[in-house]
Design a protein around this motif. Structure first.
Motif, PDB file in Angstrom:
ATOM      1  N   ASP A 267      20.018  -5.992  -5.342  1.00 51.20           N
ATOM      2  CA  ASP A 267      19.264  -4.880  -5.114  1.00 51.20           C
ATOM      3  C   ASP A 267      18.150  -5.306  -4.297  1.00 51.20           C
ATOM      4  O   ASP A 267      16.912  -5.955  -4.892  1.00 51.20           O
ATOM      5  CB  ASP A 267      18.798  -4.376  -6.383  1.00 51.20           C
ATOM      6  N   PRO A 268      18.177  -4.910  -3.109  1.00 54.39           N
ATOM      7  CA  PRO A 268      16.992  -5.281  -2.213  1.00 54.39           C
ATOM      8  C   PRO A 268      15.710  -4.853  -2.660  1.00 54.39           C
ATOM      9  O   PRO A 268      14.687  -5.623  -2.448  1.00 54.39           O
ATOM     10  CB  PRO A 268      17.054  -4.804  -1.014  1.00 54.39           C
ATOM     11  N   ALA A 269      15.439  -3.968  -3.440  1.00 54.46           N
ATOM     12  CA  ALA A 269      14.218  -3.666  -3.997  1.00 54.46           C
ATOM     13  C   ALA A 269      13.817  -4.501  -5.153  1.00 54.46           C
ATOM     14  O   ALA A 269      12.462  -4.372  -5.431  1.00 54.46           O
ATOM     15  CB  ALA A 269      14.614  -2.196  -4.751  1.00 54.46           C
ATOM     16  N   LYS A 270      14.763  -5.232  -5.744  1.00 56.40           N
ATOM     17  CA  LYS A 270      14.149  -6.134  -6.623  1.00 56.40           C
ATOM     18  C   LYS A 270      13.837  -7.633  -6.083  1.00 56.40           C
ATOM     19  O   LYS A 270      13.544  -8.451  -6.877  1.00 56.40           O
ATOM     20  CB  LYS A 270      15.323  -6.321  -7.789  1.00 56.40           C
ATOM     21  N   VAL A 271      13.961  -7.715  -4.944  1.00 56.12           N
ATOM     22  CA  VAL A 271      13.745  -8.871  -4.340  1.00 56.12           C
ATOM     23  C   VAL A 271      12.256  -9.317  -4.083  1.00 56.12           C
ATOM     24  O   VAL A 271      11.493  -8.265  -3.812  1.00 56.12           O
ATOM     25  CB  VAL A 271      14.364  -9.209  -2.973  1.00 56.12           C
ATOM     26  N   LYS A 272      11.535 -10.215  -4.785  1.00 56.79           N
ATOM     27  CA  LYS A 272      10.203 -10.470  -4.673  1.00 56.79           C
ATOM     28  C   LYS A 272       9.764 -11.689  -4.005  1.00 56.79           C
ATOM     29  O   LYS A 272       9.985 -12.729  -4.448  1.00 56.79           O
ATOM     30  CB  LYS A 272       9.976 -10.433  -6.407  1.00 56.79           C
ATOM     31  N   PRO A 273       9.382 -11.594  -2.737  1.00 56.04           N
ATOM     32  CA  PRO A 273       8.915 -12.402  -2.154  1.00 56.04           C
ATOM     33  C   PRO A 273       7.638 -13.138  -2.649  1.00 56.04           C
ATOM     34  O   PRO A 273       6.914 -12.425  -3.238  1.00 56.04           O
ATOM     35  CB  PRO A 273       8.475 -11.896  -0.647  1.00 56.04           C
ATOM     36  N   VAL A 274       7.480 -14.411  -2.803  1.00 54.79           N
ATOM     37  CA  VAL A 274       6.294 -14.992  -3.254  1.00 54.79           C
ATOM     38  C   VAL A 274       5.358 -15.648  -1.683  1.00 54.79           C
ATOM     39  O   VAL A 274       5.636 -16.647  -1.247  1.00 54.79           O
ATOM     40  CB  VAL A 274       6.801 -16.116  -3.963  1.00 54.79           C
ATOM     41  N   PRO A 275       4.613 -14.739  -1.591  1.00 54.28           N
ATOM     42  CA  PRO A 275       3.385 -14.934  -0.598  1.00 54.28           C
ATOM     43  C   PRO A 275       3.001 -16.336  -0.604  1.00 54.28           C
ATOM     44  O   PRO A 275       2.670 -16.876  -1.540  1.00 54.28           O
ATOM     45  CB  PRO A 275       2.505 -13.970  -0.615  1.00 54.28           C
ATOM     46  N   ASN A 276       3.103 -17.178   0.667  1.00 55.61           N
ATOM     47  CA  ASN A 276       2.450 -18.386   0.448  1.00 55.61           C
ATOM     48  C   ASN A 276       1.352 -18.726   1.551  1.00 55.61           C
ATOM     49  O   ASN A 276       1.469 -17.942   2.507  1.00 55.61           O
ATOM     50  CB  ASN A 276       3.586 -19.392   1.033  1.00 55.61           C
ATOM     51  N   GLY A 277       0.250 -19.046   1.014  1.00 60.82           N
ATOM     52  CA  GLY A 277      -1.039 -19.484   1.739  1.00 60.82           C
ATOM     53  C   GLY A 277      -1.857 -18.314   1.841  1.00 60.82           C
ATOM     54  O   GLY A 277      -1.714 -17.144   1.470  1.00 60.82           O
ATOM     55  N   CYS A 278      -2.942 -18.784   2.285  1.00 60.77           N
ATOM     56  CA  CYS A 278      -4.120 -17.708   2.662  1.00 60.77           C
ATOM     57  C   CYS A 278      -3.859 -16.381   3.373  1.00 60.77           C
ATOM     58  O   CYS A 278      -4.549 -15.483   3.248  1.00 60.77           O
ATOM     59  CB  CYS A 278      -5.459 -18.515   3.025  1.00 60.77           C
TER      60      CYS A 278
ATOM     61  N   PRO B 172      -8.202 -13.484   2.343  1.00 57.42           N
ATOM     62  CA  PRO B 172      -7.684 -14.533   3.217  1.00 57.42           C
ATOM     63  C   PRO B 172      -9.046 -15.592   3.492  1.00 57.42           C
ATOM     64  O   PRO B 172      -8.857 -16.552   3.712  1.00 57.42           O
ATOM     65  CB  PRO B 172      -7.095 -14.015   4.495  1.00 57.42           C
ATOM     66  N   PHE B 173     -10.175 -14.860   3.864  1.00 50.78           N
ATOM     67  CA  PHE B 173     -11.234 -15.837   4.354  1.00 50.78           C
ATOM     68  C   PHE B 173     -11.904 -16.464   3.295  1.00 50.78           C
ATOM     69  O   PHE B 173     -12.092 -17.855   3.494  1.00 50.78           O
ATOM     70  CB  PHE B 173     -12.392 -14.785   5.163  1.00 50.78           C
ATOM     71  N   TYR B 174     -12.069 -15.781   2.076  1.00 56.35           N
ATOM     72  CA  TYR B 174     -12.515 -16.690   0.905  1.00 56.35           C
ATOM     73  C   TYR B 174     -11.527 -17.762   0.490  1.00 56.35           C
ATOM     74  O   TYR B 174     -11.812 -18.867   0.210  1.00 56.35           O
ATOM     75  CB  TYR B 174     -12.613 -15.792  -0.026  1.00 56.35           C
TER      76      TYR B 174
ATOM     77  N   LYS C 257     -14.061  -7.470  10.494  1.00 55.22           N
ATOM     78  CA  LYS C 257     -12.797  -7.982  11.249  1.00 55.22           C
ATOM     79  C   LYS C 257     -11.868  -8.535  10.146  1.00 55.22           C
ATOM     80  O   LYS C 257     -12.029  -9.429   9.540  1.00 55.22           O
ATOM     81  CB  LYS C 257     -12.979  -8.640  12.386  1.00 55.22           C
ATOM     82  N   PRO C 258     -10.581  -7.913  10.058  1.00 53.11           N
ATOM     83  CA  PRO C 258      -9.573  -8.346   9.045  1.00 53.11           C
ATOM     84  C   PRO C 258      -8.908  -9.558   9.683  1.00 53.11           C
ATOM     85  O   PRO C 258      -9.096  -9.856  10.903  1.00 53.11           O
ATOM     86  CB  PRO C 258      -8.562  -7.045   8.932  1.00 53.11           C
ATOM     87  N   TYR C 259      -8.273 -10.268   8.684  1.00 52.54           N
ATOM     88  CA  TYR C 259      -7.550 -11.653   9.219  1.00 52.54           C
ATOM     89  C   TYR C 259      -6.450 -11.352   9.841  1.00 52.54           C
ATOM     90  O   TYR C 259      -5.523 -10.514   9.509  1.00 52.54           O
ATOM     91  CB  TYR C 259      -7.406 -12.386   7.865  1.00 52.54           C
ATOM     92  N   GLY C 260      -6.087 -11.926  10.844  1.00 52.86           N
ATOM     93  CA  GLY C 260      -4.902 -12.262  11.813  1.00 52.86           C
ATOM     94  C   GLY C 260      -5.222 -12.290  13.127  1.00 52.86           C
ATOM     95  O   GLY C 260      -6.546 -12.530  13.671  1.00 52.86           O
ATOM     96  N   GLY C 261      -4.137 -12.523  13.868  1.00 52.82           N
ATOM     97  CA  GLY C 261      -4.190 -12.582  15.183  1.00 52.82           C
ATOM     98  C   GLY C 261      -3.915 -11.430  16.241  1.00 52.82           C
ATOM     99  O   GLY C 261      -3.963 -11.662  17.297  1.00 52.82           O
ATOM    100  N   GLY C 262      -3.796 -10.319  15.741  1.00 46.60           N
ATOM    101  CA  GLY C 262      -3.764  -9.148  16.473  1.00 46.60           C
ATOM    102  C   GLY C 262      -4.963  -8.489  17.014  1.00 46.60           C
ATOM    103  O   GLY C 262      -6.231  -8.964  16.949  1.00 46.60           O
ATOM    104  N   ARG C 263      -4.672  -7.135  17.503  1.00 43.85           N
ATOM    105  CA  ARG C 263      -5.788  -6.377  18.208  1.00 43.85           C
ATOM    106  C   ARG C 263      -6.907  -6.191  17.138  1.00 43.85           C
ATOM    107  O   ARG C 263      -6.459  -5.559  15.782  1.00 43.85           O
ATOM    108  CB  ARG C 263      -5.537  -5.461  18.654  1.00 43.85           C
TER     109      ARG C 263
END
Length: 803
Positions: free
Chosen positions: A283-294, A300-302, A381-387
Motif C-alpha cells: 500500500d503506497p500510503a503506508k510507505v514511510k520514508p525515513v528522511p536522512n540528514g539536516c 535545517p539550519f539549527y 530565507k528557507p533552506y534549499g537551492g531554489g529561488r
C-alpha cells in the motif's frame, strides 16, 4: 568426444583437484563441502595459499545504525545515517519472516554446514555449462560473510577492500568459505540468521528487516504478515530491482515466487499461499520514508550547526571523515537545546514580519541567560537551492559549513562600552557635552597595544536629536554617537575590546578579535545574531558568561553517555557591573528611549538598537532575566546597499532602524517565548555602581578657567574648557560650572569639562501670582550651591539633594 563430455570431465577433474587441496588444507573441517564450480585452471598452490593466509575468525564491524538528533522535548530534529537500520533480536522477528527468507535463500540452512554441497553442485553444473557465473549457490552463512566484508570495507573507506569483497572471482568464494567455517563454529544457526536479517539490504534505503518492515508497511518485524514477509524475503537478492516503490509488478512477481517456493517446501498451506497471492503487493500510503540528514529536517539550519559541533568532537574520531562516519553509523542519540515552543515563537515572528521573497534577510537567535542554551534559531530565507532559498545560515559564523559570517552590529556595541566604563568606575550619571556633530580629526584613542588615531576629517554625527550635556543614561536612551565616541576615547578601546571578547564577541568572518578602531563603539567587523544574543544574555545573568550550548548530551546505541562538551560558564563581569548595564539598557526600553515602543508585559526588559552606515544592516538585541534575543535585518547580497527601498514583508522600506525594523521581530519573538511565564526583575545596581568610583571635585565657580583647569589637573583629572559661554550668575569669563558637576564627583583621571559664564543670570520661569516661594536648599556642607541633576546618595555626599 562430444564437447559436452569434455566439459563434464573438466568439471570432475576440477572437483577432484580442489577436494585434494581442501583436504590438505584442513578446509573440510566441521563438515564443510567445498565449492568446485569452474575451478579448472585455479592452481592448487594458489588455493592453498589463499586458505592458509585467511584468519581463523571473521572480524566484523558494528552494524551501521541510524543516529538521531532530538530537540529538548525529545521530538525528532533529524535522522543521520549511511544505512537506515534498527537492529532487533531474532525473537522480535515474526517466525514467518524467518521461514520466508530461509525458503528462498537457503532452504537447507538448518541442515548443512557453512556451505550447502547440493546447492553448490547445482550452481557448479549450471555455471560450467554457461561458461560464466550464473548461479551463486551461496548459503545464508556465506551471504552473511560477503555482506559483512563489504560492510567492513565501506566502514574503512577502503576502495581495494570494497572491490575485493564484491569481485566475481573464485578466490573471493574461497575466502568467503573459510570465513563461513569460522562463523559456523562461533555462532549457532539462529544467531547467524539474526545477524543476516539485521545486516541485509532490503532496498529503498532500508537495511535490516525491522527498518524494512517500518518503511514498506508501517509495521514492525514482529507483526509482519505472510505476504509482507515474502516480499521482503524476495528483496534481498536484488534490493533495487525488486523494490516495490520502483516497480510494483516486478516486486509482486518476485514475492509470488517466494510464496510458491514456500508452498513447494510445505512450510505454508495451499490456502495460505492462495490468500497471500491475492494480496496487493503493498500500500503506497503506508510507505514511510525515513528522511536522512539536516536538509530534510524541520529545523535545517539549527541541525546543520549541531552537526558541525559534533564534527568538532575528537571523541568521535581522529579525522573529520572518521567523525562523520561515526556520527552516521553508530546509532548515537544527540539531545539538543532546541525548544520547539520557543522556536515556533521565533518562526512566527519571522513569518509575521518578513517573507522569503524579500530582498532583505531577517534572522533571530534566542538564548537562555545563565546557561548559554540556544533555544531557537530562525531566518527568513528557507533552506534549499531554489529561488528565494539559501544554504546560508545567517545566525552563525563563517567557520561552519553554511555559516554566513554575520553583519556589522552598529550601536549594539555601545553596551560593551557601557560595561567597560562601569568597570573603570565611571558613574551612570557621567556627563559629556555631546553636540550633534563632533570633530575628532586626529584624536588619539588608546588600544591594548598602543594608540590609534582618527583621520583628520573624522566628524561623526548623531542619528537622533538628543545632544548637549548628556549623562550615560541619556546617551544610551537616545543612542548618542558623539557621547559614546568621547566616552570610548576617555576610557580607551582596550577595556571595551576585553569586555566584548570575554562575552564571546569576535569577527565572525575571520575568527579574529574585534578590531580596536576609533569607531569601535559604533560597530565593528561582523558579528552574528548568536553572538549578540549570547553576549547580552551575559548581562541578564549578572555577568555569568556561558558559551553557546546546542548539544546537551550524546548517548551511544546502548544508552551510555559519550564524552561531549557540556556547559562552559565563567564570571566574565562582576555582578554589580552587569547590574549597571542592565539599569542603563532598561532605560532604553522606557518611553522616549529608542526601544520604548518595544516594551511589553510586566517583566523588566533591557535592550539596544543598532544601525550601521548607510543602513545596510539594522539590529535589536534585548533581554529579560529569562531570555535574550538578537534580531537583524540586512542586505546579504554583495555589493551591500542601503535597506531603504529594499523589500521586507513584501513592502519597500521607507526607513530602516534598529527600533522600527529589527525591533518588531525581536518583540514578537520575545512575547511568544515569555508568554505565560511569571514576571521577573533585574537586580538594582548598587549606589556605588550608580555613582561610580569618584573623587571629590573642587569648587571652581568664579575662578579663572585656565587656573581651574590647572587645579583639576593637579588633582589627577583631565580638563578641557568648552568653547563659547553659558548663562550663569558667575562673573563673565569665569567658571560657571563643570561637567560632571562638583556635587557628582568624577573618576580619577577622567575628563572634566569647564563651562565659562557669560555673566547673565539663567532665565527662570515666571512665578505664578501668590505662589509660595520655593524653600532654600539645605546646606550640603560642601562648597558651592546644590546643582541640578545631583546624583543619588553617596557616602562622600550624605546630604546631596537636587533634581
Amino acid at each position: 568426444m562430444r564437447a559436452r563430455d569434455k566439459g563434464d570431465r573438466g568439471v570432475v577433474q576440477s572437483v577432484v583437484l580442489f577436494l585434494g587441496v581442501s583436504v590438505l588444507s584442513g578446509a573440510l573441517a566441521a563438515g564443510l563441502a567445498i565449492p568446485f564450480a569452474g575451478l579448472a585452471g585455479f592452481t592448487t598452490e594458489k588455493t592453498s595459499e589463499t586458505l592458509e593466509d585467511l584468519p581463523q575468525e571473521l572480524k566484523t564491524v558494528p552494524l551501521a545504525q541510524k543516529s538521531a538528533i532530538l530537540a529538548a522535548d525529545g521530538s525528532l530534529v533529524a535522522n543521520l545515517y549511511e544505512q537506515n537500520r534498527i537492529p532487533v533480536k531474532l525473537s522480535q522477528i515474526n517466525p514467518i519472516m524467518r521461514t520466508a527468507i530461509v525458503a528462498i535463500e537457503d532452504d537447507r540452512f538448518f541442515e548443512h554446514g557453512a556451505l550447502d554441497a547440493k546447492g553448490t553442485l547445482r550452481a557448479l553444473l549450471r555455471n560450467q555449462t554457461e561458461g560464466t557465473v550464473q548461479q551463486g549457490g551461496s548459503s545464508i552463512t556465506q551471504q552473511y560473510v560477503k555482506m559483512s566484508l563489504i560492510e567492513k570495507a565501506n566502514a574503512a573507506n577502503d576502495p581495494e577492500a570494497i572491490e575485493a569483497a564484491t569481485a566475481e572471482t573464485y578466490q573471493r568464494k574461497v575466502a568467503e568459505l573459510r570465513y563461513a567455517v569460522a562463523v559456523e563454529k562461533q555462532f549457532s544457526k539462529s544467531e547467524i540468521l539474526e545477524k543476516y536479517l539485521n545486516l541485509a539490504n532490503f532496498g529503498d534505503g532500508a537495511y535490516g528487516v525491522e527498518a524494512a518492515a517500518r518503511h514498506y508497511f508501517s509495521t514492525t518485524a514482529a507483526k509482519l504478515t505472510l505476504p509482507q514477509a515474502a516480499l521482503l524475503a524476495g528483496l534481498v537478492k536484488n534490493p533495487s530491482g525488486y523494490d516495490p516503490t520502483n516497480n510494483a509488478k516486478r516486486a509482486k512477481d518476485r514475492r509470488d515466487l517466494v510464496l510458491k517456493r514456500m508452498l513447494e517446501l510445505k512450510v505454508i498451506s495451499v490456502a495460505q499461499a492462495n490468500a497471500a497471492l491475492k494480496t496487493p503487493v503493498f500500500d503506497p500510503a503506508k510507505v514511510k520514508p525515513v528522511p536522512n540528514g539536516c536538509a530534510n529536517s524541520k529545523y535545517p539550519f539549527y541541525c546543520e550547526y549541531v552537526v558541525a559541533k559534533l564534527l568538532e568532537n575528537p571523541a568521535f574520531g581522529k579525522t573529520d571523515k572518521a567523525r562523520e562516519h561515526y556520527i552516521k553509523t553508530a546509532g548515537i542519540v544527540v539531545r539538543t537545546s532546541l525548544d520547539p515552543k520557543i522556536q515556533e515563537a521565533a518562526q512566527k515572528s519571522i513569518n509575521e514580519h518578513s517573507k522569503p521573497t524579500d530582498s532583505a534577510v531577517a534572522a533571530i537567535t534566542m538564548v537562555e541567560p545563565g546557561t548559554g542554551i540556544v533555544k531557537a534559531m530562525v531566518q527568513s530565507k528557507p533552506y534549499g537551492g531554489g529561488r528565494n532559498q539559501t544554504a546560508y545560515n545567517y545566525n552563525v559564523e563563517k567557520s561552519y559549513a553554511g555559516g554566513y559570517g554575520g553583519f556589522q552590529n552598529g550601536s549594539t556595541m555601545k553596551a560593551f562600552t557601557i560595561a567597560a566604563a562601569i568597570q573603570k568606575g565611571i558613574p551612570l550619571t557621567y556627563r559629556i557635552n555631546s553636540p550633534r556633530t563632533i570633530d575628532l580629526g586626529g584624536a588619539k584613542f588608546s588600544t591594548c597595544t598602543g594608540t590609534t588615531t582618527a583621520g583628520n576629517d573624522y566628524r561623526p554625527s548623531n542619528s537622533t536629536s538628543a545632544q548637549g550635556d548628556l549623562s550615560m543614561i541619556d546617551a544610551a536612551r537616545a543612542s548618542t554617537n558623539t557621547y559614546f565616541l568621547q566616552l570610548s576615547e576617555r576610557i580607551g578601546l582596550c577595556p571595551i575590546a576585553k569586555v566584548a571578547a570575554s562575552l564571546g564577541m569576535y569577527d565572525a568572518q575571520t575568527n579574529k578579535p574585534l578590531q580596536q578602531v576609533v569607531s569601535m563603539t559604533l560597530g565593528v567587523d561582523t558579528v552574528t545574531p548568536l553572538m549578540m544574543a549570547n553576549a547580552y544574555a551575559t548581562f541578564a545573568a549578572r555577568g555569568l558568561y556561558c558559551a553557546p550550548l546546542l548539544i546537551t548530551s550524546v548517548t551511544d546505541k546502548n544508552g551510555k553517555a559519550l564524552k561531549t562538551p557540556g556547559p562552559s560558564c565563567k564570571q566574565a563581569l562582576a555582578p554589580e557591573v552587569a547590574d549597571g548595564v542592565n539599569y542603563v539598557l532598561q532605560q532604553v526600553m522606557m518611553p522616549g528611549g529608542t526601544g520604548g515602543s518595544l516594551k511589553f508585559g510586566s517583566s523588566d526588559l533591557a535592550g539596544k538598537t543598532g544601525t550601521i552606515n548607510a543602513n545596510k544592516a539594522v539590529w535589536f538585541a534585548g533581554y529579560s532575566t529569562r531570555m535574550a534575543a538578537a534580531s537583524v535585518v540586512a542586505d546579504a547580497n554583495l555589493p551591500y546597499t542601503n535597506l531603504i527601498n529594499q523589500t521586507l514583508d513584501g513592502k519597500k522600506m521607507r526607513d530602516a532602524s534598529g527600533s522600527g525594523t529589527a525591533g518588531p521581530l525581536w518583540k514578537t519573538a520575545m512575547q511568544g517565548a515569555l508568554k505565560g511565564l511569571p514576571s521577573t526583575r533585574f537586580t538594582a545596581p548598587s549606589d556605588k555602581t550608580r555613582r561610580g568610583d569618584v573623587k571629590d571635585l573642587p569648587s571652581l565657580g568664579g575662578m579663572n578657567p585656565d587656573e581651574a583647569a590647572n587645579k583639576l589637573r593637579s588633582l589627577g583629572f583631565q580638563a578641557q574648557i568648552a568653547p563659547g559661554q553659558v548663562n550663569s550668575e558667575e562673573a563673565a569669563g569665569t567658571v560657571a560650572y563643570t561637567s560632571p558637576r562638583q556635587s557628582e564627583g568624577a573618576p580619577e583621571g577622567s575628563m572634566v569639562t569647564i563651562y565659562v559664564s557669560n555673566g547673565s543670570k539663567a532665565q527662570q520661569p515666571p512665578t505664578a501670582p501668590n505662589s509660595p516661594k520655593p524653600p532654600n536648599p539645605p546646606n550640603t556642607g560642601k562648597p558651592g550651591n546644590p546643582l541640578p541633576n545631583c546624583p543619588p546618595w553617596h557616602p562622600k555626599y550624605p546630604n546631596c539633594t537636587g533634581r
